[in-house]
Design a protein around this motif. Sequence first.
Motif, PDB file in Angstrom:
ATOM      1  N   ALA A 134       0.834  -1.206   0.000  1.00 36.48           N
ATOM      2  CA  ALA A 134       0.000   0.000   0.000  1.00 36.48           C
ATOM      3  C   ALA A 134       0.870   1.257   0.000  1.00 36.48           C
ATOM      4  O   ALA A 134       0.573   2.235  -0.696  1.00 36.48           O
ATOM      5  N   GLU A 135       1.956   1.225   0.758  1.00 32.68           N
ATOM      6  CA  GLU A 135       2.837   2.397   0.840  1.00 32.68           C
ATOM      7  C   GLU A 135       3.580   2.639  -0.468  1.00 32.68           C
ATOM      8  O   GLU A 135       3.679   3.784  -0.931  1.00 32.68           O
ATOM      9  N   CYS A 137       2.608   1.748  -3.420  1.00 28.13           N
ATOM     10  CA  CYS A 137       1.601   2.208  -4.382  1.00 28.13           C
ATOM     11  C   CYS A 137       1.284   3.677  -4.161  1.00 28.13           C
ATOM     12  O   CYS A 137       1.071   4.426  -5.134  1.00 28.13           O
ATOM     13  N   ARG A 138       1.243   4.096  -2.909  1.00 30.74           N
ATOM     14  CA  ARG A 138       1.010   5.515  -2.615  1.00 30.74           C
ATOM     15  C   ARG A 138       2.123   6.375  -3.212  1.00 30.74           C
ATOM     16  O   ARG A 138       1.860   7.421  -3.830  1.00 30.74           O
ATOM     17  N   GLN A 139       3.366   5.941  -3.036  1.00 29.25           N
ATOM     18  CA  GLN A 139       4.484   6.685  -3.609  1.00 29.25           C
ATOM     19  C   GLN A 139       4.412   6.679  -5.136  1.00 29.25           C
ATOM     20  O   GLN A 139       4.660   7.702  -5.785  1.00 29.25           O
ATOM     21  N   ALA A 141       1.774   6.490  -6.991  1.00 28.06           N
ATOM     22  CA  ALA A 141       0.668   7.345  -7.427  1.00 28.06           C
ATOM     23  C   ALA A 141       1.101   8.810  -7.510  1.00 28.06           C
ATOM     24  O   ALA A 141       0.611   9.563  -8.367  1.00 28.06           O
ATOM     25  N   GLU A 142       2.008   9.218  -6.643  1.00 24.45           N
ATOM     26  CA  GLU A 142       2.501  10.599  -6.680  1.00 24.45           C
ATOM     27  C   GLU A 142       3.254  10.899  -7.970  1.00 24.45           C
ATOM     28  O   GLU A 142       3.429  12.059  -8.341  1.00 24.45           O
ATOM     29  N   SER A 170      -4.949  -3.974   0.237  1.00 28.20           N
ATOM     30  CA  SER A 170      -4.190  -2.723   0.224  1.00 28.20           C
ATOM     31  C   SER A 170      -5.057  -1.511  -0.098  1.00 28.20           C
ATOM     32  O   SER A 170      -4.750  -0.398   0.313  1.00 28.20           O
ATOM     33  N   ALA A 172      -5.219  -0.140  -2.874  1.00 28.51           N
ATOM     34  CA  ALA A 172      -4.492   0.697  -3.846  1.00 28.51           C
ATOM     35  C   ALA A 172      -5.281   0.813  -5.143  1.00 28.51           C
ATOM     36  O   ALA A 172      -5.704  -0.195  -5.714  1.00 28.51           O
ATOM     37  N   ASN A 174      -3.980   2.224  -7.857  1.00 24.87           N
ATOM     38  CA  ASN A 174      -3.013   2.136  -8.966  1.00 24.87           C
ATOM     39  C   ASN A 174      -2.212   0.837  -8.898  1.00 24.87           C
ATOM     40  O   ASN A 174      -1.104   0.753  -9.411  1.00 24.87           O
TER      41      ASN A 174
END
Length: 283
Positions: A134-135, A137-139, A141-142, A170, A172, A174
Amino acid sequence: MPNLRSDLVFAMPFSNVLHLPFADKVKATRLAGLRQMTIQPQEVLKLVAEGLSIADMKSIAADGGIEIGRLDPLCPWVPDWRPTNFGADYARAHDISPKVFFDLCDELGCRYMSLNATFPASRYTNEQITGFYAEICRQAAEHGVTCDLECIPMWGVVSLEQGWKILKASGAKNGGFVFDCTHFTRSNPSLETLRQIPGNLSTASSSATAMSRCGRASRWNWNVSSGCGRGRVTSRSPPSSTRSMREAGSCRSGRKCSPPAWRPSRRRRLPTCRAGRCFSTRP
């Protein structure tokens, strides 16, 4: 020039042309009739250190009508990512931080990435891996990047079934998968799990040798597909392994993407596409 379907994006995997200078990678991709190529982050850094800038790489690729669409792979996305079944040279080559990785994605214009869980399967729980995924994927996405997990039996995410649980948990938006027939068939696969996964979540397909239920090696003629021009295409591969993805028949653009006519082959050679030119990545 091969006559490939115009509604799919066919890509040259980095491993097929790993031995070639960059300009020749582009040339081989163009001659094979493909529109995209993938590349490893460590190779990009090596080329830059040798004097070929990323701007030069993009210019050479553009001159050949080729897009660098995927950076493959990122390995250090968990605290202890190093494998125990590969040597120090492998870990050294793949020790590229997420920050450097995503900076390369930005500079190259890559919208897709591959994620390898190179740690041993016993190192983390599913809950921990889900949090790490999840983390990252967050990065991603940025940077406008789709984060595709590749499930590989010899490492930390051993099956598509496990990967599907991680992706769902997750949350997510993306997230996705690199679907590899070889890894799938080696993971004691469940076709029922495959039927549950929306086809548009597999943004790239790869295959070389897959094992049939009777244990005999089977090889197929097919191509790698990663997009349909307006969105991401449903993953396609031989019908024995991705029937549900074929039946889904849609991509995130809302278009209907029908599968190629797969042709099984028992010939003992590298799998090739119908044009007889390009072949998939993993042995």
